[in-house]
Design an enzyme around this catalytic site. Sequence first.
Site, mmCIF file in Angstrom:
data_model
loop_
_atom_site.group_PDB
_atom_site.id
_atom_site.type_symbol
_atom_site.label_atom_id
_atom_site.label_comp_id
_atom_site.label_asym_id
_atom_site.label_seq_id
_atom_site.Cartn_x
_atom_site.Cartn_y
_atom_site.Cartn_z
ATOM 1 C CD GLU A 150 -29.052 14.200 4.779
ATOM 2 O OE1 GLU A 150 -29.912 13.299 4.711
ATOM 3 O OE2 GLU A 150 -28.001 14.078 5.457
ATOM 4 C CD GLU A 189 -23.699 15.015 4.835
ATOM 5 O OE1 GLU A 189 -24.926 15.137 4.637
ATOM 6 O OE2 GLU A 189 -23.207 14.009 5.366
#
Length: 705
Positions: free
Chosen positions: A371, A396
């Site tokens: 992420e 994410e």
Amino acid sequence: MSEDFTREVELGDGRTLTIHQELISDVGGVIWDSALVAAHLFLKNREYWMDKKVVELGAGTGVCGLVLGALGAEVLLTDLPERLPLLEKNLSENQHLLKGKVHAKSLDWLKDPIPESFSMKKCRPRAIHQPARITKKLWSSITNLIGTAEKNTSKLVLDSNGLAISSIKWNDKELKYTIESNGPLGQKLEIDFGSVQNVGSLPVVTIAYTTGENAAALQFLTGEQTTDKKAPYLFSQCQAIHARTIVPSMDTPSVKSTYSAKVSVPKGLTCLMSAIGDGNTESGDVTEYKFNQPVAVPAYLLAIVVGHLEQRVISERCAVWSEPSVAEAAAYEFAETEKILKVAEDVAGPYVWGRYDLVVLPATFPFGGMENPCLTFVTPTLLAGDRSLVNVIAHEISHSWTGNLVTNCSWEHFWLNEGFTVFLERKIHGRMYGEQERQFESECGFQDTLVPTVEKVFGRNHEFTKLVQNLKGVDPDDAFSCVPYEKGSALLFTIEQLIGDNERFEKFLKTYISKFAHKSVYTDQWKENLYEFFSDKKAVLDSIDWNLWLNRPGVPPKPKYDSTLMTACKQLASQWTSSEAPPTDSAPFIKMGNSQRCAVIDAIRASGGFSEAKMPQLTTTYQLDQAKNCELKFSWLMLGLEIQWQPILEPSLAFALAIGRMKYCKPIYRALFAWPQARDRAIAQFKANIPNMHPITASVIQKLL
């Protein structure tokens, strides 16, 4: 040239060099034993030589340089003019076997200079507006760290790991420093200012250093190791504690900072970072990229990727980057990114990061996604061709709020990142595909992922099955599992059910994110905020066994899910595990969504009653050996490995070799290592492939042995 004969040099990969040497000759026309020993050593370290530049002086027959050329090095073979015909003959004979460019040139190395045209060109990135240099295995940098003293202090303590520090300065004054071992956490770098810095002062510390050759945060790939085999590739992975291997920092999620950078790369390559791009300029054969991350982030979210990349625009704020050969497939697969992002904003609040881009990394990337702010890294295993694995993108994207904006204060509280993110991800899916889908995914996560991990991988009393773990003296990578994800999500699901008002619980999520935005939090802070928001539900919250959920190991009480979709999966699975003849009609399976198909196979695995004799029919009926969806193929491989079905051995080894995602290769290797008939082959394959693996993946699998 005198009469000659040939000798063969085997390269160990099916290729054999044919080397001519003279029957009657001086020292330059024969193959010396020392040359054969050198060639043998080159072959033992074959990955090192890819893309290296080599000048061989007094090459003679050229055996050493030709071996290096076969391994991918760019080689200049040199010798006296009278030796050139033999060199050129051997070069011509073996040209078709060479991966690197090899040339021959007459050179009296006692008189003539080595050609300047053969000097090395190097990549020159900049960190915080200061010069730096990346070569194949090293990152040299001068970094400015700007901080505020929160109390009177004469020292600055940073995390480090394998960094070779050449100088540390403050206001152009050389500072003294010490480096001490910190066990599995790397090293402690303690800098002495020489005088007390008062509260509120802004010392600017300049550190010149070079990373170690095996910095765990970086993977350098040669052109041959990439998908398109066009150009070298670099990417980073700093979570959990690997930022310290590339930059001296306070490498803890409890400390956040902004950053800016200048990175210079060879023309033709693209550089991206976990920040907003601020333009680029070309100068000669170099392109300089500028970046700025105005939102404070912890060190583990520092990220960089350099490679032969193309962009496909998805929306005004979203794009996907990849190597050119997969650009169209990636654009199709992730076409709904903007739609997912808008749903996420509706659930969690405004998106503060500006851009949301994705980059599809090479297959060695150890995770499904990472992420990194403004630039999510994703594995190519998501490219199923039918958008069936975009749940990872929802995950994410969700990290943009839970993890990146509100961050766990330490890795012991990792569930505050991942449990919240899984819960939010499934909230998004519920909005997009219906509440039954959210319920189904949540039950799958609990039953098919959490329960087997606790009971089969760790054991019910293991520390790593707690939600809040004790990681003192432990590398957080060793504790990594689905437990923080699925146990954490199950706790939030349970609380939402007890509150009895999903809409109000979503309002709590927004309030929690808003209150702790740009901060790092502990579990107790979240719990206090929960009680504060639901002050009228104190009795309900008090009914939760908090000690059991947060501090005790094992499987927690199962939430009450809507099992409509799960029941259908279990019913189909039971037809394969019963004593009756298995089904021959594939239609019920084909009509299911991909997550349901995986649940069918996982239910067969969990039953413990599946006969090895039925495995060929199961494989053929559902064409599992041809599955393009990696989740489905993985479930099939694990079923075969668990019953030790002999035909599963080859596809399992091939899958583990091709895919670097730890979610897949770690359990596959664990099962292969535990299977006596497969163990030796699996170990040999793993050890031979270590040079091609990401350092994090290689380390984790090595510990299985």
